[in-house]
Write a protein that holds these residues in place. Sequence first.
Motif, PDB file in Angstrom:
ATOM      1  N   LEU A 236       0.832  -1.206   0.000  1.00 49.93           N
ATOM      2  CA  LEU A 236       0.000   0.000   0.000  1.00 49.93           C
ATOM      3  C   LEU A 236       0.866   1.256   0.000  1.00 49.93           C
ATOM      4  N   ARG A 237       1.964   1.258   0.735  1.00 50.72           N
ATOM      5  CA  ARG A 237       2.860   2.421   0.716  1.00 50.72           C
ATOM      6  C   ARG A 237       3.417   2.646  -0.681  1.00 50.72           C
ATOM      7  N   ARG A 238       3.777   1.552  -1.349  1.00 54.46           N
ATOM      8  CA  ARG A 238       4.325   1.669  -2.702  1.00 54.46           C
ATOM      9  C   ARG A 238       3.284   2.238  -3.658  1.00 54.46           C
ATOM     10  N   ARG A 239       2.065   1.755  -3.549  1.00 51.12           N
ATOM     11  CA  ARG A 239       1.013   2.218  -4.448  1.00 51.12           C
ATOM     12  C   ARG A 239       0.633   3.670  -4.169  1.00 51.12           C
ATOM     13  N   LEU A 240       0.567   4.025  -2.895  1.00 47.59           N
ATOM     14  CA  LEU A 240       0.241   5.404  -2.556  1.00 47.59           C
ATOM     15  C   LEU A 240       1.330   6.364  -3.019  1.00 47.59           C
ATOM     16  N   ALA A 241       2.590   5.953  -2.854  1.00 46.74           N
ATOM     17  CA  ALA A 241       3.705   6.810  -3.277  1.00 46.74           C
ATOM     18  C   ALA A 241       3.704   7.024  -4.781  1.00 46.74           C
ATOM     19  N   GLY A 242       3.242   6.008  -5.520  1.00 51.64           N
ATOM     20  CA  GLY A 242       3.201   6.107  -6.971  1.00 51.64           C
ATOM     21  C   GLY A 242       1.904   6.662  -7.513  1.00 51.64           C
ATOM     22  N   GLY A 243       0.998   7.044  -6.639  1.00 50.32           N
ATOM     23  CA  GLY A 243      -0.276   7.591  -7.076  1.00 50.32           C
ATOM     24  C   GLY A 243      -1.252   6.557  -7.593  1.00 50.32           C
ATOM     25  N   ALA A 244      -0.981   5.279  -7.304  1.00 49.51           N
ATOM     26  CA  ALA A 244      -1.853   4.211  -7.785  1.00 49.51           C
ATOM     27  C   ALA A 244      -3.086   4.084  -6.894  1.00 49.51           C
ATOM     28  N   ASP A 245      -4.138   3.538  -7.471  1.00 51.98           N
ATOM     29  CA  ASP A 245      -5.386   3.344  -6.748  1.00 51.98           C
ATOM     30  C   ASP A 245      -5.223   2.220  -5.733  1.00 51.98           C
ATOM     31  N   VAL A 246      -5.682   2.438  -4.500  1.00 60.60           N
ATOM     32  CA  VAL A 246      -5.657   1.375  -3.501  1.00 60.60           C
ATOM     33  C   VAL A 246      -7.042   0.771  -3.309  1.00 60.60           C
ATOM     34  N   GLY A 247      -7.977   1.173  -4.164  1.00 57.45           N
ATOM     35  CA  GLY A 247      -9.292   0.552  -4.178  1.00 57.45           C
ATOM     36  C   GLY A 247      -9.996   0.599  -2.844  1.00 57.45           C
ATOM     37  N   LEU A 248     -10.494  -0.546  -2.407  1.00 53.58           N
ATOM     38  CA  LEU A 248     -11.233  -0.641  -1.153  1.00 53.58           C
ATOM     39  C   LEU A 248     -10.383  -1.265  -0.051  1.00 53.58           C
ATOM     40  N   LEU A 249      -9.076  -1.143  -0.162  1.00 56.39           N
ATOM     41  CA  LEU A 249      -8.187  -1.802   0.788  1.00 56.39           C
ATOM     42  C   LEU A 249      -7.941  -0.984   2.046  1.00 56.39           C
ATOM     43  N   MET A 250      -8.325   0.279   2.030  1.00 53.49           N
ATOM     44  CA  MET A 250      -8.199   1.154   3.189  1.00 53.49           C
ATOM     45  C   MET A 250      -9.467   1.972   3.324  1.00 53.49           C
ATOM     46  N   PRO A 251      -9.866   2.306   4.553  1.00 53.88           N
ATOM     47  CA  PRO A 251     -11.010   3.208   4.711  1.00 53.88           C
ATOM     48  C   PRO A 251     -10.735   4.546   4.024  1.00 53.88           C
ATOM     49  N   PRO A 252     -11.727   5.169   3.427  1.00 55.61           N
ATOM     50  CA  PRO A 252     -11.513   6.408   2.665  1.00 55.61           C
ATOM     51  C   PRO A 252     -10.790   7.502   3.443  1.00 55.61           C
ATOM     52  N   ALA A 253     -11.149   7.706   4.708  1.00 58.23           N
ATOM     53  CA  ALA A 253     -10.511   8.760   5.488  1.00 58.23           C
ATOM     54  C   ALA A 253      -9.031   8.486   5.716  1.00 58.23           C
ATOM     55  N   VAL A 254      -8.676   7.212   5.824  1.00 57.67           N
ATOM     56  CA  VAL A 254      -7.268   6.836   5.999  1.00 57.67           C
ATOM     57  C   VAL A 254      -6.492   7.114   4.721  1.00 57.67           C
ATOM     58  N   ILE A 255      -7.087   6.815   3.578  1.00 59.70           N
ATOM     59  CA  ILE A 255      -6.452   7.120   2.306  1.00 59.70           C
ATOM     60  C   ILE A 255      -6.186   8.606   2.178  1.00 59.70           C
ATOM     61  N   ASP A 256      -7.185   9.423   2.510  1.00 60.19           N
ATOM     62  CA  ASP A 256      -7.023  10.872   2.403  1.00 60.19           C
ATOM     63  C   ASP A 256      -5.889  11.372   3.290  1.00 60.19           C
ATOM     64  N   LEU A 257      -5.813  10.862   4.520  1.00 59.75           N
ATOM     65  CA  LEU A 257      -4.765  11.325   5.419  1.00 59.75           C
ATOM     66  C   LEU A 257      -3.395  10.843   4.963  1.00 59.75           C
ATOM     67  N   ALA A 258      -3.318   9.598   4.494  1.00 61.54           N
ATOM     68  CA  ALA A 258      -2.042   9.062   4.039  1.00 61.54           C
ATOM     69  C   ALA A 258      -1.520   9.853   2.842  1.00 61.54           C
ATOM     70  N   VAL A 259      -2.396  10.203   1.918  1.00 60.89           N
ATOM     71  CA  VAL A 259      -1.976  10.966   0.738  1.00 60.89           C
ATOM     72  C   VAL A 259      -1.537  12.377   1.128  1.00 60.89           C
ATOM     73  N   SER A 260      -2.233  12.964   2.086  1.00 57.60           N
ATOM     74  CA  SER A 260      -1.925  14.353   2.463  1.00 57.60           C
ATOM     75  C   SER A 260      -0.604  14.468   3.209  1.00 57.60           C
ATOM     76  N   ARG A 261      -0.131  13.368   3.808  1.00 60.68           N
ATOM     77  CA  ARG A 261       1.079  13.423   4.612  1.00 60.68           C
ATOM     78  C   ARG A 261       2.225  12.649   3.971  1.00 60.68           C
TER      79      ARG A 261
END
Length: 261
Positions: A236-261
């Motif tokens: 998930l860290r690799r996909r988030l760092a590359g801007g890839a979709d993580v689909g339904l693997l994380m709650p939406p609010a967690v995705i937003d916070l992870a991307v923002s930080r």
Amino acid sequence: MRFARTVSHNWWESGNSDYLRVSERGYQGADNCPNVISTTDHSLESSDTCHICAVSSHFCASDTDVRRIGILGGTFDPPHLGHLLIAHQVRVKLDLHEVWFVVANDPWQKSDHRTISPAGDRLAMTELAVAWANRELRSPEALVASAVELELGGPSYMVVTLEHLRGSIPDADWVVIVGSDVAAGLDTWHRADDLRSIARFAVVERPGSSPEQPPPERFTWEPVATRGLEVSSTELRRRLAGGADVGLLMPPAVIDLAVSR
């Protein structure tokens, strides 16, 4: 009187009816069970369950006042649905009142090998994840995000954390949840002899996974079969760092916070 867990039919519980729909077999819950079964005798087989409450015999108790708490320690960098699903299933199968997600302050077995996100960020993501899961479960106290290891400071050692928690809530029955992939290495953990003497472990096993070595001798443990998602925080860290979709693997609010930080 506390009845069996109320089960909502959320999408992430689908396919787990054999674990979750316990009311269909007349399950009454450990709170109504008159049996007192030893929690330290690991000579019992994993299939041994109380015939009244259907709770694993290592964790069955007749004392309705005992607060049974699971400890799921981890880096949670980031937390994902695999963590939440496993915690929920272990809670139901062992009739735990709640499962605490204990966020490591300094995960000493990992911090020397890679960069770890700040502990405050990981705690914030975990708080969002468990809040989302509790809403889905309609059970506001099922899962808890704990900052205890951040408050203790320094490297995070389960034996130190457990000693602190046992001192803070002495009447609770604590169960440490670990994956079968790490269980064999418990004797490499900090102050392993002390940990062995005070801890009971729930070892999570996933159907279809390769057999793992059991925990070392003299550790008190119980295997818990679960159905999990094939997802890792590393991926998930690799996909988030590359801007890839993580689909339904994380709650939406967690995705937003992870991307923002």
